[in-house]
Design a protein around this motif. Sequence first.
Motif, PDB file in Angstrom:
ATOM      1  N   LEU A   7       0.976  -1.259  -0.323  1.00  0.00           N
ATOM      2  CA  LEU A   7       0.132  -0.047  -0.131  1.00  0.00           C
ATOM      3  C   LEU A   7       1.032   1.500   0.805  1.00  0.00           C
ATOM      4  N   ALA A   8       1.967   0.796   0.503  1.00  0.00           N
ATOM      5  CA  ALA A   8       2.778   2.228   0.571  1.00  0.00           C
ATOM      6  C   ALA A   8       2.927   2.070  -0.836  1.00  0.00           C
ATOM      7  N   VAL A   9       3.574   1.278  -1.512  1.00  0.00           N
ATOM      8  CA  VAL A   9       4.784   1.872  -2.232  1.00  0.00           C
ATOM      9  C   VAL A   9       3.217   2.427  -3.510  1.00  0.00           C
ATOM     10  N   ASN A  10       2.052   1.180  -3.715  1.00  0.00           N
ATOM     11  CA  ASN A  10       1.333   2.570  -4.318  1.00  0.00           C
ATOM     12  C   ASN A  10       1.024   3.379  -4.026  1.00  0.00           C
ATOM     13  N   ALA A  11       0.946   3.673  -2.652  1.00  0.00           N
ATOM     14  CA  ALA A  11       0.195   5.165  -2.628  1.00  0.00           C
ATOM     15  C   ALA A  11       1.347   6.807  -2.765  1.00  0.00           C
ATOM     16  N   VAL A  12       2.305   5.901  -2.823  1.00  0.00           N
ATOM     17  CA  VAL A  12       3.686   7.282  -2.735  1.00  0.00           C
ATOM     18  C   VAL A  12       4.108   7.857  -4.461  1.00  0.00           C
ATOM     19  N   ALA A  13       3.642   6.186  -5.456  1.00  0.00           N
ATOM     20  CA  ALA A  13       4.182   6.614  -7.073  1.00  0.00           C
ATOM     21  C   ALA A  13       2.115   7.435  -6.944  1.00  0.00           C
ATOM     22  N   LEU A  14       1.412   6.370  -6.683  1.00  0.00           N
ATOM     23  CA  LEU A  14       0.089   7.723  -7.238  1.00  0.00           C
ATOM     24  C   LEU A  14       0.201   8.619  -6.407  1.00  0.00           C
ATOM     25  N   ALA A  15       0.861   9.621  -5.536  1.00  0.00           N
ATOM     26  CA  ALA A  15       0.497  10.717  -5.109  1.00  0.00           C
ATOM     27  C   ALA A  15       1.390  11.521  -6.017  1.00  0.00           C
ATOM     28  N   VAL A  16       3.103  10.593  -6.399  1.00  0.00           N
ATOM     29  CA  VAL A  16       3.673  11.764  -7.415  1.00  0.00           C
ATOM     30  C   VAL A  16       3.406  12.034  -8.666  1.00  0.00           C
ATOM     31  N   VAL A  17       2.554  10.289  -9.541  1.00  0.00           N
ATOM     32  CA  VAL A  17       1.227  10.994 -10.334  1.00  0.00           C
ATOM     33  C   VAL A  17       0.352  11.912  -9.991  1.00  0.00           C
ATOM     34  N   LEU A  18       0.343  12.091  -9.566  1.00  0.00           N
ATOM     35  CA  LEU A  18      -0.735  13.397  -8.944  1.00  0.00           C
ATOM     36  C   LEU A  18      -0.199  14.647  -8.289  1.00  0.00           C
ATOM     37  N   TRP A  19       0.893  14.166  -8.237  1.00  0.00           N
ATOM     38  CA  TRP A  19       2.209  16.035  -8.640  1.00  0.00           C
ATOM     39  C   TRP A  19       3.142  16.549  -9.377  1.00  0.00           C
ATOM     40  N   LEU A  20       3.369  15.264 -10.786  1.00  0.00           N
ATOM     41  CA  LEU A  20       3.083  15.420 -12.152  1.00  0.00           C
ATOM     42  C   LEU A  20       2.012  15.957 -12.604  1.00  0.00           C
ATOM     43  N   ILE A  21       1.242  15.242 -13.326  1.00  0.00           N
ATOM     44  CA  ILE A  21       1.210  15.055 -14.217  1.00  0.00           C
ATOM     45  C   ILE A  21      -0.405  16.228 -14.063  1.00  0.00           C
ATOM     46  N   PRO A  22      -0.707  16.856 -14.529  1.00  0.00           N
ATOM     47  CA  PRO A  22      -1.688  18.262 -14.506  1.00  0.00           C
ATOM     48  C   PRO A  22      -3.348  17.796 -15.000  1.00  0.00           C
ATOM     49  N   GLY A  23      -3.401  16.082 -15.756  1.00  0.00           N
ATOM     50  CA  GLY A  23      -4.013  15.508 -16.525  1.00  0.00           C
ATOM     51  C   GLY A  23      -4.796  14.220 -15.506  1.00  0.00           C
TER      52      GLY A  23
END
Length: 130
Positions: A7-23
């Motif tokens: 869960l931590a790996v998925n949450a961190v990866a998702l947070a990076v995506v939410l932070w970097l990708i405007p769409g």
Amino acid sequence: MRFVSWLAVNAVALAVVLWLIPGIYLTGPSHGTAELRHKLVPELVVAIILGVVSKLAKPVLTILSLPLIVLTLGLFLLVVNAAMLGLTAWISGYTSLGFHVTGFWPAVWGGLIFAIAGSLTRHLIEDDRR
């Protein structure tokens, strides 16, 4: 313990995506405030949904698209990852989580960033265990 690290790996990866990708964005529950817990809980739930979708649907989609993956030398896996983000957004649409993917290209870039960030985070967690 494996579930927590997954869960931590998925949450961190998702947070990076939410932070970097405007769409790709997470608005959170429509009735909540902008406090941290009103953003963290929906992100964790979306991370769980994305993880489950990736565990169940991705192998099937990968096998079905194997000729295209071979033909494109593996680049079609970016489309498969984009489909996982799109499917997660579609499933999340039936909840009040507010996870949105606005189109194909944000999903492709988000899938690429998710894979890279997930691999790096997984590598860091596994190094800490040793």
